[in-house]
Design a protein around this motif. Sequence first.
Motif, short mmCIF file in Angstrom:
data_model
loop_
_atom_site.label_atom_id
_atom_site.label_comp_id
_atom_site.label_asym_id
_atom_site.label_seq_id
_atom_site.Cartn_x
_atom_site.Cartn_y
_atom_site.Cartn_z
N LEU A 45 0.85 -1.19 0.00
CA LEU A 45 0.00 0.00 0.00
C LEU A 45 0.88 1.24 0.00
N VAL A 46 0.35 2.33 -0.50
CA VAL A 46 1.00 3.62 -0.37
C VAL A 46 0.02 4.55 0.34
N SER A 47 0.44 5.08 1.47
CA SER A 47 -0.41 5.96 2.27
C SER A 47 -0.08 7.40 1.93
N LEU A 48 -1.06 8.12 1.39
CA LEU A 48 -0.87 9.51 0.95
C LEU A 48 -1.51 10.45 1.95
N LYS A 49 -0.81 11.53 2.25
CA LYS A 49 -1.29 12.48 3.25
C LYS A 49 -0.97 13.89 2.79
N TRP A 50 -1.95 14.77 2.87
CA TRP A 50 -1.70 16.19 2.63
C TRP A 50 -2.36 17.01 3.73
N GLU A 51 -1.69 18.09 4.09
CA GLU A 51 -2.13 18.94 5.19
C GLU A 51 -2.24 20.39 4.70
N THR A 52 -3.26 21.09 5.17
CA THR A 52 -3.42 22.50 4.85
C THR A 52 -3.33 23.33 6.12
N LEU A 53 -2.68 24.48 5.99
CA LEU A 53 -2.60 25.41 7.10
C LEU A 53 -3.78 26.38 7.10
N SER A 54 -4.31 26.64 5.91
CA SER A 54 -5.50 27.50 5.81
C SER A 54 -6.27 27.14 4.56
N GLU A 55 -7.58 27.33 4.61
CA GLU A 55 -8.46 27.10 3.47
C GLU A 55 -9.46 28.24 3.39
N LYS A 56 -9.60 28.78 2.18
CA LYS A 56 -10.55 29.88 1.97
C LYS A 56 -11.40 29.56 0.74
N ASN A 57 -12.69 29.38 0.96
CA ASN A 57 -13.62 29.17 -0.14
C ASN A 57 -13.28 27.92 -0.95
N VAL A 58 -12.76 26.89 -0.29
CA VAL A 58 -12.35 25.68 -0.99
C VAL A 58 -13.50 24.68 -1.05
N LYS A 59 -13.66 24.05 -2.23
CA LYS A 59 -14.74 23.09 -2.42
C LYS A 59 -14.29 21.66 -2.13
N GLU A 60 -13.24 21.20 -2.81
CA GLU A 60 -12.84 19.81 -2.68
C GLU A 60 -11.39 19.61 -3.11
N PHE A 61 -10.87 18.45 -2.71
CA PHE A 61 -9.55 18.02 -3.16
C PHE A 61 -9.70 16.76 -4.00
N VAL A 62 -8.97 16.69 -5.10
CA VAL A 62 -8.97 15.51 -5.95
C VAL A 62 -7.55 14.96 -6.00
N LEU A 63 -7.38 13.74 -5.49
CA LEU A 63 -6.09 13.06 -5.57
C LEU A 63 -5.98 12.42 -6.95
#
Length: 557
Positions: free
Chosen positions: A399-417
Amino acid sequence: GNDPYIYSTTNLGIDASTIKTLKIRVKNTTNQSNFQIYWITNADQTYNGTKLAQIAVTPNSASQKEYIFDFSSITAWQGTIKQLRFDPGNPASGSALDIDYIKLVNEAYTLELANSSLKLKVDLLRGGAISYLSKATDNKNLINIYDRGRYVQQSYYAGANINRTGEGQHPSWSPWNWNPIQVGDVYNNSSVVLESQVTANSIYTKTQPLLWDMNNELAQCQMEMTVTLNDNTAHVSNKLTVFRTDDKWTAIPRHQELPAVYIIGDLNNLYTYKGTNAWTSEPAEKLVTTGPPWSYWTNPEHWAALLDANKWGVGVYNGLSTHFIGGYSGSAGGGANSSSTGYMSPLRTETLGKNTVYQYEYDLILGTLDEIRSFAYQKNGYTLPVTMKDFSATKKLNLVSLKWETLSEKNVKEFVLEKSFDGKSFSPVYVINAKGNSDKLVAYTYDDDLEEVTVYYRVVTYDNDGSSNFSKIIAVNGIKEADFTIAKSGTNQISIRFAKSFSCKIQVVDIGGKILIDKDLNVNKGLYSIDLNNYPRGVVVVNIHNKQVRKTQKLIF
């Protein structure tokens, strides 16, 4: 042998005044990083080091690439060329060169775009960087091209300064950090253009740059650039892909030039806005600053300009940058090849690691101060909707475990990997709704199956207005773990973790050769345990096999 080379036919009769470029397309599977061309003329028929051209090439390459020898600045390239000799250096015995062609050409070294307002050119003999910008109605180049550190080009910085003088580092640039330059190095070697394309509307170049402080040392990265024109502006998209294998430079934050812009001395008035009331048409400010060292300032409107006495010239805009550096060097006035130059660059502080993919866009504007600033106002200070802290991948058992972190979000709808098998064409594999609006750390994770080959991942951020932005691209090595692993569990159990559904025969044998367990297994992915409570303690041998796999492992209980 130790010094392979090949000759052309003799009596070529090539006029050196009209033919100044040799192209070679070759797959270089050797360990050599430099190729040479020697020649003799009708007037001088001795091969020697004065009649020599040398270029940097990619060693151990798995594909055909075209390289360009430029003879235009070599004094000994003159008269009538009688014969050529191609010398790939001293490659290791048993390696090979696959040559598609070697040809002398008189075609232009530049790619050009033009519209009714401006003309722009990139120089394929100088890393594919922007080498020319002018009005459509004249031929006065506004870009300073005095040396390979100028032009309008990509330039990046990573790691602490280190002393490499023993490896050929220029003493004037020692110690220095990892600094790939699109045009070339301080020794006047030029970076290699790997690919280029020009259409009616765009120019594309892909370059393997040189390290600025070293003598013809290829940087372990590639730079891509796409240019389009729109009225009096040139829009440029840049991309850096790093594939460093060294451990010389630690990953630390550094200023990045986005991009480096060098303008002719005739445009020696530096204008910008340094106030605190952005987008209110407060007066711009003329900066009187010399360099290097250059001056720093903050412009919340994201622009700077180098202008003539009538406040006409070249502006640069980068919507991600409010921090700038720039100034003027030399006496007032001068053209494209003058040592006098103006300099300006939008800056951002970024940490570039050994596998970083970094992208940004900027605009060059030709016009008056009001027109340049008006362009910035039309952009209206666009900023990224997400401040990304990190995007990482960790391999587990298949398996490959993918991780992303955000420090701030403004008016964001979604993330697509997204996932790619070639680093170019990506397809979505996972979609998750964003937090939306947050000033706190938010973490997102996804586990994907580990493939047999190297796979590339990126995260695309979509905001509620339809805009999108890309994270860096990370590569995951496709070497899987074994189909199963065998281990001792506790004091009396054998644990076998299967990475997938598996059919096999399993035997457990004691040290004397007695078969303790002998059975056929058809198991699903997961953990399978064997209890040895009813057997004496000691050394056992576990043997698992089928038609494809056989593994034996000794365990002590």
